[in-house]
Every structure is written in C-alpha cells, then in structure tokens.
Design an enzyme around this catalytic site. Structure first.
Site, PDB file in Angstrom:
ATOM      1  N   SER A 413       0.765  -1.206  -0.112  1.00  0.00           N
ATOM      2  CA  SER A 413      -0.027   0.031   0.003  1.00  0.00           C
ATOM      3  C   SER A 413       1.034   1.178   0.129  1.00  0.00           C
ATOM      4  CB  SER A 413      -0.996  -0.008   1.258  1.00  0.00           C
ATOM      5  OG  SER A 413      -1.893   0.772   1.227  1.00  0.00           O
ATOM      6  N   PRO A 414       0.494   2.181  -0.549  1.00  0.00           N
ATOM      7  CA  PRO A 414       1.297   3.449  -0.518  1.00  0.00           C
ATOM      8  C   PRO A 414       1.541   4.048   0.731  1.00  0.00           C
ATOM      9  CG  PRO A 414      -1.157   4.168  -1.154  1.00  0.00           C
ATOM     10  CD  PRO A 414      -1.010   2.479  -1.156  1.00  0.00           C
ATOM     11  N   TYR A 572      -7.380  14.973   1.103  1.00  0.00           N
ATOM     12  CA  TYR A 572      -6.446  15.840   0.270  1.00  0.00           C
ATOM     13  C   TYR A 572      -7.252  16.409  -0.830  1.00  0.00           C
ATOM     14  CZ  TYR A 572      -2.746  13.470   2.968  1.00  0.00           C
ATOM     15  OH  TYR A 572      -2.243  12.836   3.974  1.00  0.00           O
ATOM     16  N   ARG A 620      -8.125   6.292  -5.457  1.00  0.00           N
ATOM     17  CA  ARG A 620      -8.368   5.724  -4.005  1.00  0.00           C
ATOM     18  C   ARG A 620      -9.441   6.811  -3.434  1.00  0.00           C
ATOM     19  NH1 ARG A 620      -4.341   4.488   0.992  1.00  0.00           N
ATOM     20  NH2 ARG A 620      -4.639   2.266   0.487  1.00  0.00           N
TER      21      ARG A 620
HETATM   22  C1  LIG Z   1       3.450   5.935   7.092  1.00  0.00           C
HETATM   23  C2  LIG Z   1       2.379   5.738   6.206  1.00  0.00           C
HETATM   24  C3  LIG Z   1       2.323   6.442   5.498  1.00  0.00           C
HETATM   25  C4  LIG Z   1       1.362   6.600   4.618  1.00  0.00           C
HETATM   26  N1  LIG Z   1       1.150   7.154   3.485  1.00  0.00           N
HETATM   27  C5  LIG Z   1       0.106   6.960   2.481  1.00  0.00           C
HETATM   28  C6  LIG Z   1      -0.007   7.717   1.184  1.00  0.00           C
HETATM   29  O1  LIG Z   1       1.328   8.079   0.886  1.00  0.00           O
HETATM   30  N2  LIG Z   1      -0.957   7.599   0.437  1.00  0.00           N
HETATM   31  C7  LIG Z   1      -1.918   6.793   0.939  1.00  0.00           C
HETATM   32  O2  LIG Z   1      -3.006   6.546  -0.032  1.00  0.00           O
HETATM   33  N3  LIG Z   1      -2.223   6.203   2.128  1.00  0.00           N
HETATM   34  C8  LIG Z   1      -1.031   6.094   2.874  1.00  0.00           C
HETATM   35  N4  LIG Z   1      -1.092   5.477   4.068  1.00  0.00           N
HETATM   36  C9  LIG Z   1      -2.166   4.719   4.405  1.00  0.00           C
HETATM   37  C10 LIG Z   1      -1.983   3.262   3.855  1.00  0.00           C
HETATM   38  O3  LIG Z   1      -1.759   3.010   2.512  1.00  0.00           O
HETATM   39  C11 LIG Z   1      -2.987   2.669   4.440  1.00  0.00           C
HETATM   40  O4  LIG Z   1      -4.303   2.867   3.910  1.00  0.00           O
HETATM   41  C12 LIG Z   1      -3.155   2.396   5.956  1.00  0.00           C
HETATM   42  O5  LIG Z   1      -1.970   2.498   6.564  1.00  0.00           O
HETATM   43  C13 LIG Z   1      -4.002   1.128   6.359  1.00  0.00           C
HETATM   44  O6  LIG Z   1      -3.482   0.065   6.078  1.00  0.00           O
HETATM   45  P1  LIG Z   1      -2.567  -1.017   7.124  1.00  0.00           P
HETATM   46  O7  LIG Z   1      -3.253  -1.217   8.260  1.00  0.00           O
HETATM   47  O8  LIG Z   1      -2.117  -2.123   6.297  1.00  0.00           O
HETATM   48  O9  LIG Z   1      -1.655  -0.120   7.513  1.00  0.00           O
HETATM   49  C14 LIG Z   1      -0.050   5.762   4.805  1.00  0.00           C
HETATM   50  C15 LIG Z   1       0.132   4.704   5.946  1.00  0.00           C
HETATM   51  C16 LIG Z   1       1.287   4.810   6.864  1.00  0.00           C
HETATM   52  C17 LIG Z   1       1.430   3.851   8.156  1.00  0.00           C
END
Ligand SMILES: Cc1cc2nc3c(=O)[nH]c(=O)nc-3n(C[C@H](O)[C@H](O)[C@H](O)COP(=O)(O)O)c2cc1C
Ligand SMILES: Cc1cc2nc3c(=O)[nH]c(=O)nc-3n(C[C@H](O)[C@H](O)[C@H](O)COP(=O)(O)OP(=O)(O)OC[C@H]3O[C@@H](n4cnc5c(N)ncnc54)[C@H](O)[C@@H]3O)c2cc1C
Length: 763
Positions: A413-414, A572, A620
């Site tokens: 994921s991003p 955003y 997204r």
């Molecule tokens: C450090 C960090 C940076 C993130 N940056 C982005 C981002 O640049 N773009 C985005 O769409 N989501 C971003 N997210 C959200 C993640 O893509 C994801 O949707 C969210 O962490 C939930 O997934 P997880 O439970 O697997 O961590 C970020 C999450 C984390 C933890």
C-alpha cells in the site's frame, strides 16, 4: 437463600439446577407462564464444546441432553440449482421441548419448585419476597421493561423478517441453507434436524419481500402455504408446521438485538436473552443462556454479597456476550445483505456464507474439509487464468487489469516516507522500494507523489514536477523491472488543505514552524483551527492543478510506471471536493454527489488522455468519513464507485476516513473491507481492500469470498518488506520466485517452516 427465577426457559431452569447442586438448602422457585410441555419453537443447536462445559457443571443433565442429540457434520447450500456440501462443521441439535422437559425433570429431582401457568406481572413484588430474583424471561423480558431506567437496554430491531417452523422432511445429512428466488425477491431457509423425525425450518427474507408477499396480514396457515410452495422442491411433499398457535397473526418477527448496559438492580439480575441476544444464524442463544447461568451461580456462591457476585458475573459474561454478538452481527448482516451476493458463482457464494461470521478462517476451513476448500481454490485459480489443476491459495492467483498482469494479489500500500529533498526521491527511496519489490508482492505502490511543490503534504514528500524527479523515479522503476517480477504503481496527489505540514513522525498534520506555503482546497475550510485557511479553488486554480496532474502523469509514464492512481481519499485536494464536510461550494462543484465528483473526473479524464491505453488507472477513495450522515457513508461510496466505473476508472482502491478531525472510526481486523465488499458486489467494479489486514489468512479469505480483487497491506510491509515471500514459506507454497542471491535463505526458511517455525508469521 430464597431464590426465584422468573421464566422457565433454558436460562431460568439451568440456574435453578446449578444453585441446588451447590447448596440443596436453597429454596428455589421457577415461575413460568406456559404449561410444562407447551414449548414453542423447534430445535436448538448446541456444540460438543458447550456440552462439555455443561458436563463439568452437572454430568447428569449433560448426559441426558447428549442422549437426545442429533449430530451432523456437513453444511449444504442450495443456491441457483446447485447443492454444495462441505464437511467438518460438527453441530448437534436437540428439540427445544425435549431440552426443557429434561431440565424440568432434573430441577424437580433436585427439589426446585416449578410453578407453571403463572404470569409474572411485576418483578418488584418478587423482589420483596425473595433474596434473589433472576429475570430469565427471555427476548421480550417484562422485567427488563419494568426497570428499563436501571438496565438501560439497547434494542436494535433488525431488517429481515423470519418465522420459526418445523417439518418432518429429513435434513439429517446436513445443516441446510436453501435460497429461492421468487416473484417478490429472495427467500431463504435455515434447516436442521433435531430428532429422528423433525427438523427446524426457519424461513427468512428481506422486509421488502415480506411486504410484497403480504405475509404480515396473513394467518399462520396462509403464510405456511406460501412457504411450502416456495420450498416445494426441498420438502418432498412434507408440510411445514407451526407450534406458535398461541400467537395471533402471522408469527413472523424481526430479530431484536438486545444488550443491556447494566444487568442488575438491587437483588434483581438479568440472565439469558433478557440481558443480551445473539442472532439465531450462529445458533448460540441457548449456549449463552446456559453458560451465563453457570457463571451467575458460581459467583452467587463464591462472593460475600450479591452485589459483588453480580459485578463479577457481569464483567465475565459481558466479554463473552460481546464476542458472540460480534460474530452474530457479522452473520446477521450477511443475511441482511445477501441480495448483494446473488451474482456470485455458487462456489464463492458458499465460501462467503461459511465465513460470514468471520470466526472461521481460510485455513480453518481446510482443517474442516480439505477436499472442498481445494476445489474452491482451484476454481479461484482457474477464474484468474491459471492453468488447470493448479491448487494454490487465492493470494497467489494472478490478476489482470488492461495489459497489466500481476503475478499475485498482494499489494504494498502507498506509504509516505517523508524523506524526499525538494520533491526528489533519494537513496532512501531507492533502497526502500527496491527492498519491497524484492519482497514478493505483485504490486508495489509508491507514496503519494505530489503534482507540484505547493501540492506537497510536507517538505519531505516526493513529487513529479521537475525533470530530476522523473530521473530519480526512473532509476527506481528500472531497478524494480530489471530485478523483480513486481509491477509498480505511481500514486499522484495534491495535499489541498492538509498541505504545508510537519513530517509524519513530527506533529502530524500540524503546520510547519516556519516557511509555510499557501494552500488551496475545495472550500476555505481549514483542517483544524491550527491549520491555515486554504483558498477556495478558482477556475484558474482548477485548470492549473489539472495541468499539473497531466504533466506528472506524463513523467510517470516516461519513468516507466505500470499503473497510475489518483489519490482522492484522506482529505487531500480531490477528496476535499468529494466529501461534503470540506465542500460548501455553491457552484457546479458543490452540493450533489454529481457536482462533488466533477473535479476529480475532470482530472481523471485529462490524465487518462495522456496515460497509455494499455496501462490501468485506479482511484483511491475514503468510503466512510465516520462522521454520520454529514459525511460520505458506505452507501454513497457505492455511488461514487459507480460514477468512477462509468467514467472508465479500472479499479477502486477502497480506503476510509482521515477526512475530518471529528471522525469516529470503528477499528478492528479488516475494518474497511466491508466497504470494498459492498462496492465490488453492488457495482461489479474491481476493488482493492485495505486497513488492518495483516495475516495471510485475512488476504485469502477476503479474496476467496469475493470481497476484493487485490489486497493492500501497508504497515505490515514496513515491518517486513518480504511479507509475501514469508507468507508463502509459512504456508508451504514454494512457487513464489525469490531473487537468486537469496536462495540459500529461502531454502532454510522453507525447512524451518516445514518444522513449524514460521518466524512469527501466523497462518
Ligand atoms: C507511514 C504511512 C504513510 C502513509 N502514506 C500514504 C500515502 O502516501 N498515500 C495513501 O494513500 N495512503 C497512505 N497511508 C495509508 C496506507 O496506505 C493504508 O491505507 C493504511 O496504513 C491502512 O493500512 P494498514 O492497516 O495495512 O497499515 C500511509 C500509511 C502509513 C502507515
Ligand atoms: C428462530 C430462533 C431460532 C433459534 N435457534 C437457536 C439455536 O439454534 N441455538 C440456540 O442456542 N439458540 C437458538 N435460539 C435462541 C434461543 O431460543 C434463546 O437464546 C434461548 O432460549 C434463551 O434462553 P432464555 O431462557 O434466556 O429465554 P427463553 O428460552 O425465551 O425463555 C424465557 C421463558 O420465560 C417465559 N416468560 C416470559 N415472560 C414471562 C412472564 N411475564 N411470566 C412468566 N413467564 C414468562 C417464557 O414463556 C419462556 O419460557 C433461537 C431463537 C430463535 C428466535
């Protein structure tokens, strides 16, 4: 002690039995409105495990119950002319009447006084005359109503209608679910044998279907005649029967989910369905009632005061109740929303049904019925275009979007790294993304990459707005393509009102101490009182930002990215237009959903024009603002996805939240997956699920049940870049390709996994 149980159902009787066993000197009376043998309802489901618990408490009644058990191991699902059977589920059933007669006999034998045909009008009278009053008067508890101010019950009357019938048709080989499509919508039955010649046959449907049939105005016999017609292919001419003759009217009801805030008041305590209910589709109401009765009796004996006993009983049982209610809620909601799944293939429909409560995992299904699960996995692989007879977990099935072919369904994921310098990715990014590309995921996202310096979230965010950015990204993309099989997606975004803030590990979303840049957003609404008030975008701003997206997309293509995503989530810029909380515009970009979507679609179409035809584009979204109906709710997210789909977006990446500081998200395992499920199955659009998905089992069950096409894991990939390869090793799957230099490490890991040492990965 003088004890009265108000209500002689399983809860009241079993509490009386248990107290007498503990101390025969207790004087115990059970007051029941019905006659001893006129129990309504048919069979109930218990499990061997529950019976073992009961045997520890009273071996005699447990043995009597066991002697009357009907056992079955299979679950059969009849749907669209296909009957699918899976094994290993291990249930037992007993007639409710038999159960109560056995418990009554045992209670009498122990000296409990049973007063039948006695209506309890008023619990307060009993509270004066007895030391302890156990209110076990069931689902519609009168005692709960009498002291509603004290117990503060939350009663949630659910959407479906059901009626509890019986039949002499045999269902003795399997617990059977039957789904039938009628002229007024779908109607389904939950059928199970409970003695040699009788089966429970619960008929259920959506309220709308029930209204269209006019069941509410019919007599029981009239509605039974219709149910017999609907299920005639499954009844072999056997009639359906009611034993609810005491109920006037149709006997159809809506399930009320009950949970009381407090379970005791003075010397009165609630027990069984009176305190809390669990939907019948997971068959746990009687189990809860019996096990709670044991816990209450234990504490009444062990604690010095009733108050202390009640406190401990409530503490212990509330946890169990909440756990079961959560599983029951998932199961109940599955049936409430079942129409969403009627386009699924019978294999996937069956899997979705079996895993509906989320208590049964993918690997647990393998333990129950390996052959069936493998046939389902083979079906999944075949649909994904894998050569015939390949049996691998769904997470290792390929996926195709336009000309992009992913080797598996795991997505990094991003995640913003906040390590860029003037928008330019650095060696950090080269190593970070290189490592994750080697880690086995089919698709690797880069972080939100900003279309302009002003569009950055923080000074550490990457961009694609200067030639050196393109060069730096190209180096990373080339490495990924040269050295790995992963494909790489560029997420493009503009920070809007959440821009000009500190790095992720500093004060998140707070303005910079110095050097802030001006912000733009859909409306002049700041992220927080601390943040700058952004300028509401003018037409010229929109044109400029659209051009920036286009230019960034052209750079992304030249850098070699395989896929593009527009970030229209998390508050955003694009998201600020979509959610009404941050959009109070009165022009054609505010108000209706169509208007709120307009700018994102303009950007999408402009980008689509320059993005090569063969490469897919994703969007997204935040499918839930978590602020009630002031914001986007999951139903509106379905409409958002429908619009995206109609405009040619290839896949919807379904995230949620981060659009308002007032949001109250409900976290939990896979907590955002239901939104992906809903979008995918209501629109047919391909989706990605994300959010607290961290075990291979989560990924496999999401995919196999058709709740998403791809599964994104973010934080798990921060702690383990090789998450996918580790998952494959832990699951004993040796097909995933490892980089050649790492083969010795791979071989060791495989050997360790064979010995059950899976380096912390739970499978
Ligand atoms: C450090 C960090 C940076 C993130 N940056 C982005 C981002 O640049 N773009 C985005 O769409 N989501 C971003 N997210 C959200 C993640 O893509 C994801 O949707 C969210 O962490 C939930 O997934 P997880 O439970 O697997 O961590 C970020 C999450 C984390 C933890
Ligand atoms: C369709 C359906 C299917 C179900 N299937 C299952 C299943 O498969 N497995 C399972 O475990 N559970 C099942 N249940 C739930 C199960 O029946 C209850 O959870 C369980 O009976 C709870 O026990 P209880 O003693 O608390 O309440 P009840 O069994 O409802 O007993 C309450 C008793 O109090 C009496 N009473 C009520 N008011 C008064 C009054 N004012 N005066 C005197 N007496 C009164 C009633 O007559 C009744 O006998 C099902 C429920 C439904 C509706």
């Amino acid at each position: 002690m003088r004890i009265v149980c108000l209500g002689g159902g399983p809860a009241g009787l079993y509490f009386a039995i248990t107290m007498k066993l503990k101390n025969p000197d207790h004087e115990i009376v059970v007051v029941e409105r019905n006659r001893p043998d006129d129990t309504f309802g048919w069979g109930v489901v218990l499990s061997d495990e529950t019976l073992e618990n009961l045997a520890r408490n009273d071996p005699e009644s447990a043995a009597a119950i066991r002697a009357h058990f009907a056992y079955w191991d299979d679950i059969a699902v009849s749907y669209r002319g296909t009957r699918t059977v899976s094994s290993g589920h291990g249930f037992c059933g007993i007639g409710r009447r038999t159960l109560l007669l056995l418990l009554q006999a045992r209670a009498r034998e122990l000296g409990v006084e049973l007063r039948f045909q006695t209506e309890v009008e008023n619990a307060a009278d009993y509270a004066d005359k007895f030391d302890l009053v156990v209110a076990a008067d069931g689902l519609n508890s009168r005692v709960r109503r009498e002291f509603a101010d004290q117990f503060n019950p939350e009663i949630d009357v659910r959407k479906c209608k059901f009626v509890w019938l019986g039949t002499h048709q045999k269902f003795d080989d399997a617990f059977t679910f039957i789904f039938e499509e009628t002229e007024h919508g779908w109607v389904w039955a939950h059928a199970y044998q409970f003695d040699d010649d009788t089966a429970t046959f619960i008929v259920e449907c959506a309220e709308e279907t029930w209204q269209k049939f006019g069941f509410g105005a019919m007599s029981q016999q009239e509605s039974i005649a219709i149910c017999e017609r609907i299920f005639r292919d499954h009844l072999d001419g056997h009639p359906l029967m009611t034993n609810a003759h005491h109920i006037r009217g149709s006997a159809w009801i809506s399930f009320p989910r009950v949970l009381c805030e407090r379970w005791h008041y003075k010397n009165i305590v609630l027990l069984g369905d009176a305190a809390a209910t669990a939907h019948f589709s997971i068959g746990s109401g009687t189990k809860l009632a019996l096990e709670s009765a044991v816990a209450l009796a234990n504490y009444v004996e062990s604690e010095p005061t009733l108050e202390a006993a009640f406190e401990k009983y409530e503490d212990e049982r509330r946890v169990q109740v909440l756990r079961l209610q959560s599983a029951a809620r998932n199961s109940m909601e599955w049936f409430e929303e079942v129409e969403r799944y009627f386009d699924l293939d019978p294999v996937q429909f069956n899997y979705s049904l079996l895993t509906r409560s989320q208590r049964i995992s993918h690997e647990n299904l393998r333990l129950r019925d390996r052959r069936w699960l493998e046939s389902a996995e083979a079906w999944f692989q075949q649909r994904a275009g894998t050569p015939a007879n390949v049996v691998r977990r769904p997470m290792f099935a390929p996926f195709q979007l336009r000309d992009l072919r992913l080797k598996n369904r795991v997505v990094v994921s991003p995640m913003d790294q906040y390590k860029a310098v003037d928008g330019c990715p650095t060696d950090w990014h080269f190593v970070h993304y290189g490592e994750r590309a080697k880690g086995g995921a089919g698709l690797l996202y880069i972080e939100m990459t900003c279309v302009s310096a002003q569009g950055r979230i923080t000074p550490g965010c990457t961009g694609l707005y200067a030639p050196e950015h393109e060069v730096a990204w190209k180096r990373i993309v080339d490495f990924v393509h040269r050295e790995t099989e992963a494909r790489i997606c560029c997420q493009l975004g503009h920070s809007g009102a959440k821009g000009s803030t500190q790095l992720g590990w500093e004060e998140m979303d707070a303005p910079l101490p110095a050097g802030n840049w001006p912000l733009i957003s859909a409306s002049a609404i700041p992220w927080s009182p601390k943040n700058q008030v952004p300028r509401a975008m003018t037409r010229a701003d929109m044109d400029r930002v659209t051009a920036e997206f286009v230019s960034a997309a052209e750079m992304a293509d030249r850098a070699g990215f395989d896929m593009l995503e527009l970030h229209a989530a998390h508050g955003y810029l694009l998201s600020s237009f979509i959610t009404p909380i941050t959009n109070d515009r009165t022009d054609e970009y505010g108000g209706s959903l169509e208007n709120r979507m307009r700018y994102s679609l303009e950007v999408f179409h402009a980008v689509r024009k320059v993005w090569p035809e063969e490469k897919p584009i994703s969007v997204r979204i935040s499918a839930h603002d978590w602020v009630g109906d002031r914001g986007v709710m999951p139903a509106e997210a379905v409409e958002i996805a429908r619009i995206l789909q109609a405009e040619g977006v290839d896949i919807c990446n379904v995230s949620a939240g981060q659009t308002s500081r007032q949001a109250k998200p409900v976290y939990g395992r896979m907590f955002q997956t239901p939104f992906s499920d809903r979008i995918r199955n209501e629109t047919g659009m391909a989706t990605m699920a994300v959010g607290n998905i961290y075990e291979p089992d989560h990924v496999n069950s999401i995919l196999m049940a058709g709740r998403a096409d791809l599964v994104c894991l973010a934080r798990p990939h921060l702690s383990d870049p090789y998450w996918t390869l580790h998952a494959a090793a832990a699951l004993g799957d040796h097909e995933e390709a490892w980089p050649e230099p790492y083969w010795p490490g791979r071989d060791q890991l495989w050997r360790l996994a064979e010995r059950g040492e899976t380096s912390g990965m739970k499978v």
